[in-house]
Design a protein around this motif. Structure first.
Motif, PDB file in Angstrom:
ATOM      1  N   HIS B  39       0.845  -1.197   0.000  1.00 24.94           N
ATOM      2  CA  HIS B  39       0.000   0.000   0.000  1.00 24.94           C
ATOM      3  C   HIS B  39       0.882   1.250   0.000  1.00 24.94           C
ATOM      4  O   HIS B  39       1.938   1.254   0.621  1.00 24.94           O
ATOM      5  CB  HIS B  39      -0.882  -0.039   1.251  1.00 24.94           C
ATOM      6  N   PRO B  40       0.463   2.316  -0.711  1.00 25.76           N
ATOM      7  CA  PRO B  40       1.303   3.520  -0.772  1.00 25.76           C
ATOM      8  C   PRO B  40       1.493   4.211   0.580  1.00 25.76           C
ATOM      9  O   PRO B  40       2.486   4.923   0.765  1.00 25.76           O
ATOM     10  CB  PRO B  40       0.561   4.443  -1.744  1.00 25.76           C
ATOM     11  N   CYS B  41       0.567   4.041   1.519  1.00 21.21           N
ATOM     12  CA  CYS B  41       0.732   4.783   2.768  1.00 21.21           C
ATOM     13  C   CYS B  41       0.390   3.994   4.029  1.00 21.21           C
ATOM     14  O   CYS B  41       0.163   4.569   5.072  1.00 21.21           O
ATOM     15  CB  CYS B  41      -0.044   6.099   2.716  1.00 21.21           C
ATOM     16  N   ARG B  42       0.316   2.670   3.918  1.00 28.14           N
ATOM     17  CA  ARG B  42       0.306   1.873   5.149  1.00 28.14           C
ATOM     18  C   ARG B  42       0.983   0.536   4.895  1.00 28.14           C
ATOM     19  O   ARG B  42       1.115   0.119   3.744  1.00 28.14           O
ATOM     20  CB  ARG B  42      -1.106   1.729   5.730  1.00 28.14           C
ATOM     21  N   PHE B  44       1.068  -3.178   4.908  1.00 25.20           N
ATOM     22  CA  PHE B  44       0.179  -4.342   4.926  1.00 25.20           C
ATOM     23  C   PHE B  44       0.703  -5.445   5.857  1.00 25.20           C
ATOM     24  O   PHE B  44      -0.079  -6.225   6.391  1.00 25.20           O
ATOM     25  CB  PHE B  44       0.012  -4.909   3.516  1.00 25.20           C
ATOM     26  N   LEU B  51      -3.243  -7.352  -0.956  1.00 26.92           N
ATOM     27  CA  LEU B  51      -3.882  -7.035  -2.231  1.00 26.92           C
ATOM     28  C   LEU B  51      -3.174  -7.872  -3.291  1.00 26.92           C
ATOM     29  O   LEU B  51      -1.966  -7.740  -3.477  1.00 26.92           O
ATOM     30  CB  LEU B  51      -3.767  -5.548  -2.544  1.00 26.92           C
ATOM     31  N   GLY B  96       0.120   4.164  -6.781  1.00 23.72           N
ATOM     32  CA  GLY B  96       1.150   4.087  -5.751  1.00 23.72           C
ATOM     33  C   GLY B  96       1.327   2.712  -5.126  1.00 23.72           C
ATOM     34  O   GLY B  96       2.098   2.550  -4.184  1.00 23.72           O
ATOM     35  N   PHE B  97       0.599   1.713  -5.648  1.00 20.73           N
ATOM     36  CA  PHE B  97       0.768   0.343  -5.161  1.00 20.73           C
ATOM     37  C   PHE B  97       1.904  -0.301  -5.941  1.00 20.73           C
ATOM     38  O   PHE B  97       1.837  -0.391  -7.164  1.00 20.73           O
ATOM     39  CB  PHE B  97      -0.512  -0.475  -5.367  1.00 20.73           C
TER      40      PHE B  97
END
Lengths: 181, 181
Positions: B39-42, B44, B51, B96-97
């Protein structure tokens, strides 16, 4: 390849519809519902990007639009067809993408094709919830030098269709966001 | 509804394959390629989410897996079928992924069904690139009280299939990430 487009908010939608039926060929009528999402950690309004989930009668599509580049405002546009609106929406929300407020565009779109001076033009008559009825004319230009000429052609078609109304340059999303402010 | 699963890394894959052909019914063989994204901002790994974009011979699917909850480690799992692997990957990267390093799982999966004591069991023989060959047995339990009993059933099937090897509890992704460290 450039897409040339003119869009008018119609004062006389029923007259224009009749003229389109006479002069053009009706391709299809489709109900479309668009949801636009905000990114969990960047501001799409600032980066000039968009993520749209579109539900039509016939298919559901997820579309990413990149920032506009160059004078002609072309942009990356990537689209995939997905098999379910609700599940895709749920995945996006779990990933932190939330639909923008006032950013659900619902419209009934009737598409016609017109042939003018050997040029194929696509005409979309859009009844947009909360905004009114619009006509969008679109054709293609092979390079930048043709853009002005093609735009003149589209404007001449507006006259032939006896279109009354104001030309608009904003997207339906932008108009709805403006209203919501 | 619970999914009960046992997984073994096989020492004798060809023997097990023969036994499966005798005792079960072969459903299909499918080549699967899985990409996992960060994830771009957390993180996983911290939030225990995933994902995954899966490309099979017959379809491409995007899957979100939520954090494990409860003793039985059930989790939200949302999946949509998409019409193109490359375009979906490109959309995710623009958002961003980025694919995790060492997180591409490639396998050839052969699926069999077995009927044991009136219970339908799905057996997947997975040849996983870089990891070896695994057998996954899966069946359903209506509620938690049935889970133990169903697991015993699956273990008895392992014996019937003359499976030799070590039982594993990690996902292929976790095993690959462990190797990459």
């Amino acid at each position: 390849m450039y897409e040339v487009e003119v869009k008018v908010k119609l004062k006389n939608p029923e007259d224009v519809r009749k003229r389109l039926e006479e002069l053009g060929e009706k391709v299809r009528t489709v109900r479309q519902r668009d949801l636009y999402y905000q990114h969990p950690c960047r501001d799409f309004a600032e980066t000039d990007e968009a993520l749209r989930l579109r539900c039509s009668d016939d298919k559901v599509a997820l579309t990413y639009k990149g920032p506009k580049v160059g004078r002609e405002k072309s942009r990356v546009e990537l689209e995939v067809v997905v098999d379910d609106f609700e599940t895709t929406d749920a995945i996006l929300r779990h990933l932190g993408f939330e639909p923008l407020e006032h950013a659900e565009v619902k419209k009934l779109r009737t598409v016609y094709t017109l042939e003018v001076n050997g040029e194929k033009v696509v005409a979309a008559l859009d009844e947009v919830e909360g905004l009114g009825t619009f006509l969008e004319l679109e054709c293609k230009a092979d390079d930048e030098s043709e853009v002005d000429e093609k735009e003149k052609l589209l404007v001449s078609i507006l006259e032939e269709l006896r279109v009354e109304g104001k030309r608009v340059r904003h997207s339906y999303l932008e108009m709805l966001l403006d209203q919501g402010e």
